[in-house]
Design an enzyme around this catalytic site. Structure first.
Site, short mmCIF file in Angstrom:
data_model
loop_
_atom_site.label_atom_id
_atom_site.label_comp_id
_atom_site.label_asym_id
_atom_site.label_seq_id
_atom_site.Cartn_x
_atom_site.Cartn_y
_atom_site.Cartn_z
N MET A 11 0.67 -0.44 -0.07
CA MET A 11 0.08 -0.33 -0.12
C MET A 11 0.88 1.29 -0.12
O MET A 11 2.17 1.75 0.54
CB MET A 11 -0.83 0.17 1.26
CG MET A 11 -1.55 0.93 1.11
SD MET A 11 -3.08 0.89 0.52
CE MET A 11 -3.91 0.18 0.49
N THR A 210 16.97 0.78 -18.13
CA THR A 210 16.48 1.76 -18.55
C THR A 210 16.87 3.23 -18.10
O THR A 210 17.63 2.96 -16.75
CB THR A 210 15.60 1.81 -17.50
OG1 THR A 210 15.53 1.07 -15.64
CG2 THR A 210 14.43 -0.01 -18.51
N ASP A 243 7.67 0.52 -13.47
CA ASP A 243 6.92 -1.18 -13.76
C ASP A 243 6.26 -1.39 -14.39
O ASP A 243 6.12 -2.50 -15.17
CB ASP A 243 5.92 -1.11 -12.03
CG ASP A 243 7.20 -0.65 -11.00
OD1 ASP A 243 7.58 -1.89 -10.92
OD2 ASP A 243 6.04 -0.37 -10.02
O1 RIB Z 1 8.21 1.03 -8.74
C1 RIB Z 1 7.40 1.78 -7.81
C2 RIB Z 1 7.10 1.12 -6.19
O2 RIB Z 1 8.27 1.24 -5.28
C3 RIB Z 1 5.55 1.46 -5.42
O3 RIB Z 1 4.26 1.41 -5.67
C4 RIB Z 1 5.84 1.11 -4.04
O4 RIB Z 1 5.23 0.18 -3.32
C5 RIB Z 1 7.43 0.38 -3.78
O5 RIB Z 1 7.61 -1.00 -4.41
#
Ligand code: RIB
Length: 298
Positions: A11, A210, A243
């Site tokens: 979270m 990256t 991500d």
């Molecule tokens: O890469 C971003 C993420 O890194 C965030 O959402 C946070 O939870 C950390 O894990």
């Protein structure tokens, strides 16, 4: 195409600050928000939005945050049957400060620590049903390495996003199909003595570095260094851009795209993701990515 993610579920507690504070400094902030995050969960959601069939493997606490985060994954069409709910451990959290078109993040692992080797053993038969497995570094590293070993033995393609930064043993680098560090992580893993080009040339079409606003680089099998620049974005929140990149790259490369096409697609998806609030808030659909790529090429 079935892709598995073994990773963190957090979270995020995000504040907007007038700027990123210096060491020992207090700055004014506003607007605390609780937003689903965690590098593992973020990459799972990024892939599901782009049309992949995704299973999340990981752990949450037996608490409100854990229940909310599982529900959020389900809303995003990510399969959650294998997520373990751990008594006595809080769900992972991340404290995020947004400012100056960038962020800082402090992660408190909580239940993510329980995504350990015994958990991997308990889910391995489910894991082996997937066409690709995606990892990050927000769960115990011995579990990441163990899972990579057993997936490699089964011949399953592997993407390792080595974030947060930690060394990766050479034998693990050899066993992953793709490794996607940022510049800082790349120098930590492959050594500071070498130039970026030298490092890339050691791992053609395996190592993808990256570089934030400078885009992304790899070495093609021909030996040519391929660099893809960033798209122009109106930045709201950079959390989760990496991500989104990893998720989009995994979807495309697992679907049979060539390296260059996969990187253009992933870079575009990451550029779109920063235009909305929250790690997952701006993650695009495949239609949105294709539309933006079309507009760039026009
Ligand atoms: O890469 C971003 C993420 O890194 C965030 O959402 C946070 O939870 C950390 O894990």
């Amino acid at each position: 195409m079935k892709i598995a993610v073994i990773g963190s579920i957090n979270m995020d507690q995000t504040v907007l600050a007038e700027r990123i504070p210096l060491k020992g400094e207090t700055v004014k902030g506003s607007d605390l928000q609780y937003i689903p995050g965690g590098k593992g969960a973020n990459q799972a959601v990024a892939m599901a939005r782009l049309g992949a069939e995704v299973t999340m493997f990981g752990c949450v606490g037996n608490d409100e945050n854990g229940r909310h985060l599982i529900k959020n994954l389900e809303t995003n069409n990510v399969k959650t049957d294998n997520i373990k709910i751990v008594d006595g451990e809080p769900t992972g959290i991340a404290i995020i400060t947004l400012g100056e078109d960038d962020n800082t993040i402090v992660v408190v692992a909580g239940a993510n620590h329980c995504t350990d080797i015994s958990y991997i053993e308990s889910i391995k038969n489910e894991l082996f049903k997937h066409d690709m497995v995606v990892f990050q570094h927000e769960i115990p590293l011995d579990a990441v390495h163990y899972a990579i070993e057993i997936c490699h033995e089964k011949g399953i393609p592997i993407v390792l996003n080595p974030a947060p930064a930690a060394d990766v043993p050479k034998e693990i680098v050899e066993k992953v199909t793709y490794i996607t560090p940022n510049e800082h992580e790349a120098y930590l893993i492959f050594g500071e003595g070498m130039s970026e080009e030298e490092i890339l040339k050691r791992y053609p079409e395996k190592l993808i570095i990256t570089k934030g606003s400078k885009g992304v680089s790899t070495c093609l099998k021909s030996g040519e260094i391929l660099s893809i620049p960033c798209i122009k974005s109106s930045i709201v929140d950079t959390t989760g851009a990496g991500d989104t990149f990893n998720g989009a790259f995994a979807v495309k490369i697992c679907g049979g795209d060539k390296m260059k096409e996969a990187l253009i697609y992933a870079n575009t998806a990451a550029g779109l993701s920063v235009e909305k609030m929250g790690a997952q808030g701006g993650m695009p659909t495949s239609e949105e990515v294709e539309l933006r790529i079309g507009n760039i090429l026009l």
